[in-house]
Design a protein around this motif. Sequence first.
Motif, mmCIF file in Angstrom:
data_model
loop_
_atom_site.group_PDB
_atom_site.id
_atom_site.type_symbol
_atom_site.label_atom_id
_atom_site.label_comp_id
_atom_site.label_asym_id
_atom_site.label_seq_id
_atom_site.Cartn_x
_atom_site.Cartn_y
_atom_site.Cartn_z
ATOM 1 N N ILE A 53 0.840 -1.201 0.000
ATOM 2 C CA ILE A 53 0.000 0.000 0.000
ATOM 3 C C ILE A 53 0.876 1.251 0.000
ATOM 4 N N PHE A 54 0.565 2.166 -0.903
ATOM 5 C CA PHE A 54 1.244 3.460 -0.941
ATOM 6 C C PHE A 54 0.196 4.548 -0.689
ATOM 7 N N VAL A 55 0.338 5.254 0.409
ATOM 8 C CA VAL A 55 -0.618 6.284 0.794
ATOM 9 C C VAL A 55 0.066 7.652 0.752
ATOM 10 N N HIS A 56 -0.529 8.557 -0.024
ATOM 11 C CA HIS A 56 -0.043 9.940 -0.060
ATOM 12 C C HIS A 56 -0.920 10.767 0.881
ATOM 13 N N ALA A 57 -0.318 11.380 1.874
ATOM 14 C CA ALA A 57 -1.084 12.161 2.859
ATOM 15 C C ALA A 57 -1.288 13.588 2.370
ATOM 16 N N ASP A 58 -2.548 14.044 2.391
ATOM 17 C CA ASP A 58 -2.897 15.421 2.023
ATOM 18 C C ASP A 58 -3.373 16.169 3.259
ATOM 19 N N PRO A 59 -3.084 17.468 3.369
ATOM 20 C CA PRO A 59 -3.620 18.256 4.491
ATOM 21 C C PRO A 59 -5.046 18.721 4.193
ATOM 22 N N CYS A 60 -5.864 18.790 5.199
ATOM 23 C CA CYS A 60 -7.230 19.273 5.000
ATOM 24 C C CYS A 60 -7.217 20.778 4.748
ATOM 25 N N LEU A 61 -8.285 21.273 4.122
ATOM 26 C CA LEU A 61 -8.460 22.690 3.823
ATOM 27 C C LEU A 61 -9.755 23.181 4.466
ATOM 28 N N PRO A 62 -9.963 24.500 4.566
ATOM 29 C CA PRO A 62 -11.176 25.013 5.228
ATOM 30 C C PRO A 62 -12.480 24.429 4.704
ATOM 31 N N LYS A 63 -12.595 24.214 3.378
ATOM 32 C CA LYS A 63 -13.855 23.701 2.834
ATOM 33 C C LYS A 63 -14.152 22.272 3.288
ATOM 34 N N CYS A 64 -13.128 21.562 3.777
ATOM 35 C CA CYS A 64 -13.345 20.206 4.290
ATOM 36 C C CYS A 64 -14.276 20.226 5.501
ATOM 37 N N CYS A 65 -14.328 21.360 6.226
ATOM 38 C CA CYS A 65 -15.125 21.450 7.457
ATOM 39 C C CYS A 65 -16.581 21.089 7.225
ATOM 40 N N TYR A 66 -17.114 21.425 6.041
ATOM 41 C CA TYR A 66 -18.517 21.153 5.750
ATOM 42 C C TYR A 66 -18.826 19.653 5.761
ATOM 43 N N PHE A 67 -17.807 18.828 5.544
ATOM 44 C CA PHE A 67 -18.009 17.384 5.399
ATOM 45 C C PHE A 67 -17.190 16.573 6.408
ATOM 46 N N CYS A 68 -16.535 17.262 7.345
ATOM 47 C CA CYS A 68 -15.686 16.607 8.336
ATOM 48 C C CYS A 68 -16.451 16.420 9.644
ATOM 49 N N LYS A 69 -16.406 15.202 10.202
ATOM 50 C CA LYS A 69 -17.170 14.883 11.418
ATOM 51 C C LYS A 69 -16.295 14.872 12.673
ATOM 52 N N MET A 70 -15.075 15.384 12.569
ATOM 53 C CA MET A 70 -14.190 15.398 13.740
ATOM 54 C C MET A 70 -14.758 16.288 14.840
ATOM 55 N N ASN A 71 -14.875 15.732 16.030
ATOM 56 C CA ASN A 71 -15.354 16.504 17.177
ATOM 57 C C ASN A 71 -14.203 17.283 17.815
ATOM 58 N N ASN A 72 -14.538 18.434 18.383
ATOM 59 C CA ASN A 72 -13.555 19.253 19.102
ATOM 60 C C ASN A 72 -12.342 19.612 18.260
ATOM 61 N N CYS A 73 -12.566 19.887 16.975
ATOM 62 C CA CYS A 73 -11.467 20.297 16.108
ATOM 63 C C CYS A 73 -11.069 21.732 16.472
ATOM 64 N N PRO A 74 -9.812 21.971 16.815
ATOM 65 C CA PRO A 74 -9.388 23.304 17.278
ATOM 66 C C PRO A 74 -9.318 24.354 16.174
ATOM 67 N N VAL A 75 -9.395 23.937 14.909
ATOM 68 C CA VAL A 75 -9.256 24.912 13.817
ATOM 69 C C VAL A 75 -10.485 24.943 12.914
ATOM 70 N N ARG A 76 -11.589 24.355 13.366
ATOM 71 C CA ARG A 76 -12.786 24.291 12.515
ATOM 72 C C ARG A 76 -13.267 25.709 12.176
ATOM 73 N N GLN A 77 -13.543 25.937 10.881
ATOM 74 C CA GLN A 77 -14.003 27.244 10.434
ATOM 75 C C GLN A 77 -15.473 27.255 10.026
ATOM 76 N N TYR A 78 -16.009 26.050 9.684
ATOM 77 C CA TYR A 78 -17.409 25.959 9.269
ATOM 78 C C TYR A 78 -18.054 24.766 9.956
ATOM 79 N N ASP A 79 -19.371 24.842 10.171
ATOM 80 C CA ASP A 79 -20.104 23.741 10.780
ATOM 81 C C ASP A 79 -20.237 22.584 9.792
ATOM 82 N N PHE A 80 -20.340 21.385 10.352
ATOM 83 C CA PHE A 80 -20.572 20.189 9.537
ATOM 84 C C PHE A 80 -21.936 20.297 8.865
ATOM 85 N N VAL A 81 -22.005 19.996 7.561
ATOM 86 C CA VAL A 81 -23.262 20.091 6.803
ATOM 87 C C VAL A 81 -23.796 18.714 6.427
ATOM 88 N N GLN A 82 -22.957 17.886 5.794
ATOM 89 C CA GLN A 82 -23.409 16.549 5.394
ATOM 90 C C GLN A 82 -22.205 15.628 5.158
#
Length: 337
Positions: free
Chosen positions: A283-312
Amino acid sequence: MQINQNKRKQRLILLSFVASIILTGLKFFAYYLTDSNAILSDALESIINVIASGFAFYSIYLSAQPKDRNHPYGHGKIEFFSAGFEGALIVIASLFIIIEAVKRIMEPAPIQNLAQGAIFIIITIIVNMLIGYKLVEEGKKSNSLALTADGQHLLSDSVSSVVLIISVGLIMLTGQIWIDSAASLLFGLFLAYNGFQLVSKSVAGLMDATDESLLEKIVQSISENKKDHWVDVHNLRVQQYGSDLHIDCHLTLPYYWELQKAHEAIHEFENILKENHTGETEIFVHADPCLPKCCYFCKMNNCPVRQYDFVQDIDWDAANLVKNQKLYEDASLKLNV
């Protein structure tokens, strides 16, 4: 575990090779007794069994060899070549059988001792069915195309031999010699179809065509074990070379994580995929960093840098995960965010 599996595959294909030699001799003896064109066709096709089993044995031996400087991805692709070689031999044999059948239809020849010849053919049917079923079962379990192809070849040989026995019975009941050549013609067409199928699978494997069932299995494993910190998976590529599985993908993780934590998350991701495969998994996995728009679809609780609420949530299916773009990019356009 892997070594034992390879040895088992080699023992099974060696059994097929030895059995094919013995059964081919029985079929030619049956032809000697009967002078039946249909039995000759079956015997000639069995020569292909011998050659194919011998080459399959070599291919399985070679595919089990470790990676080296000249073959950094291993030797597993030889199994695709083996299946294609077997398919090509089957097609060539089928053409010869069809030509001979047409000649016999135009110029019928007497047939004799059908009952005695049928006994030998029945023995070959039983042996081929038992070995063929075992090879297919083990081939699917170990994801070995060479083993599966050889097993399917033996099973198709058994089916064609059953048709042969039926034709022999009809000749004995009716006395119509043309049935022998007609059965041989049908046998040749059946072989041509099976050979073409094997060649098609071989070409698909050599060209790295997507195995939809394998892809769905990997996607299901990812979806069922999805972690909240797996923000996104995309550009998923899955290839099977013999019993070796190769997976490439991009995994989006929180951008603020330290390297050690990101490494542990990737290691966890890889272990989950390896759990569902018996052979070696690379397995070869390339790690990408999340971006602000990911917040709409990210379910991580207590994220210290969240900029937008989870939408779907986004469906992690095969159609989405193979795209060469982050899932949130397409979803953001649909939500107009």
